[in-house]
Write a protein that holds these residues in place. Structure first.
Motif, PDB file in Angstrom:
ATOM      1  N   MET A  23       0.850  -1.182   0.000  1.00 34.37           N
ATOM      2  CA  MET A  23       0.000   0.000   0.000  1.00 34.37           C
ATOM      3  C   MET A  23       0.892   1.241   0.000  1.00 34.37           C
ATOM      4  SD  MET A  23      -3.112   0.867   2.615  1.00 34.37           S
ATOM      5  CE  MET A  23      -3.932  -0.693   2.412  1.00 34.37           C
ATOM      6  N   ASP A  24       0.521   2.262  -0.774  1.00 31.78           N
ATOM      7  CA  ASP A  24       1.353   3.453  -0.842  1.00 31.78           C
ATOM      8  C   ASP A  24       1.240   4.278   0.440  1.00 31.78           C
ATOM      9  OD1 ASP A  24      -0.806   5.480  -1.150  1.00 31.78           O
ATOM     10  OD2 ASP A  24      -1.129   4.475  -3.060  1.00 31.78           O
ATOM     11  N   PRO A  25       2.223   5.144   0.715  1.00 30.58           N
ATOM     12  CA  PRO A  25       2.242   5.902   1.967  1.00 30.58           C
ATOM     13  C   PRO A  25       1.009   6.770   2.165  1.00 30.58           C
ATOM     14  CG  PRO A  25       4.334   6.122   0.811  1.00 30.58           C
ATOM     15  CD  PRO A  25       3.403   5.386  -0.090  1.00 30.58           C
ATOM     16  N   ILE A  26       0.465   7.352   1.096  1.00 27.71           N
ATOM     17  CA  ILE A  26      -0.708   8.207   1.241  1.00 27.71           C
ATOM     18  C   ILE A  26      -1.899   7.389   1.712  1.00 27.71           C
ATOM     19  CG2 ILE A  26      -2.380   9.615  -0.019  1.00 27.71           C
ATOM     20  CD1 ILE A  26      -0.049  10.643  -1.708  1.00 27.71           C
ATOM     21  N   SER A  27      -2.103   6.214   1.152  1.00 26.25           N
ATOM     22  CA  SER A  27      -3.205   5.360   1.564  1.00 26.25           C
ATOM     23  C   SER A  27      -3.052   4.940   3.014  1.00 26.25           C
ATOM     24  CB  SER A  27      -3.286   4.123   0.671  1.00 26.25           C
ATOM     25  OG  SER A  27      -3.656   4.484  -0.629  1.00 26.25           O
ATOM     26  N   ASP A  86      -1.363   6.532   5.402  1.00 27.14           N
ATOM     27  CA  ASP A  86      -1.593   7.697   6.248  1.00 27.14           C
ATOM     28  C   ASP A  86      -3.083   8.021   6.321  1.00 27.14           C
ATOM     29  OD1 ASP A  86       1.142   7.871   6.572  1.00 27.14           O
ATOM     30  OD2 ASP A  86       1.381   9.530   5.170  1.00 27.14           O
ATOM     31  N   LEU A  87      -3.777   7.931   5.213  1.00 28.33           N
ATOM     32  CA  LEU A  87      -5.204   8.217   5.183  1.00 28.33           C
ATOM     33  C   LEU A  87      -5.967   7.224   6.051  1.00 28.33           C
ATOM     34  CD1 LEU A  87      -7.347  10.058   3.983  1.00 28.33           C
ATOM     35  CD2 LEU A  87      -7.485   8.519   2.029  1.00 28.33           C
ATOM     36  N   ASP A  88      -5.636   5.952   5.958  1.00 29.42           N
ATOM     37  CA  ASP A  88      -6.281   4.947   6.806  1.00 29.42           C
ATOM     38  C   ASP A  88      -6.002   5.218   8.280  1.00 29.42           C
ATOM     39  OD1 ASP A  88      -7.307   3.712   4.575  1.00 29.42           O
ATOM     40  OD2 ASP A  88      -5.890   2.040   4.596  1.00 29.42           O
TER      41      ASP A  88
END
Length: 47
Positions: A1-5, A7-9
């Protein structure tokens, strides 16, 4: 999973106080995509 996903989770978990449903994750991702700011140009460059 990418870092933005990831962080968003993490933000959704922190806001809801537990493991969010898939619907909550999808809704947060939809809002993020809709309202995210464009990337800022690197410092020192004339736009």
């Amino acid at each position: 999973m990418d870092p933005i996903s990831t962080d968003l989770d993490d933000l959704v978990r922190a806001e809801l106080g537990g493991e969010p449903s898939q619907d909550a994750k999808d809704y947060a991702r939809e809002l993020y995509e809709r309202y995210r700011l464009p990337p800022e140009p690197p410092a020192g460059e004339d736009g």
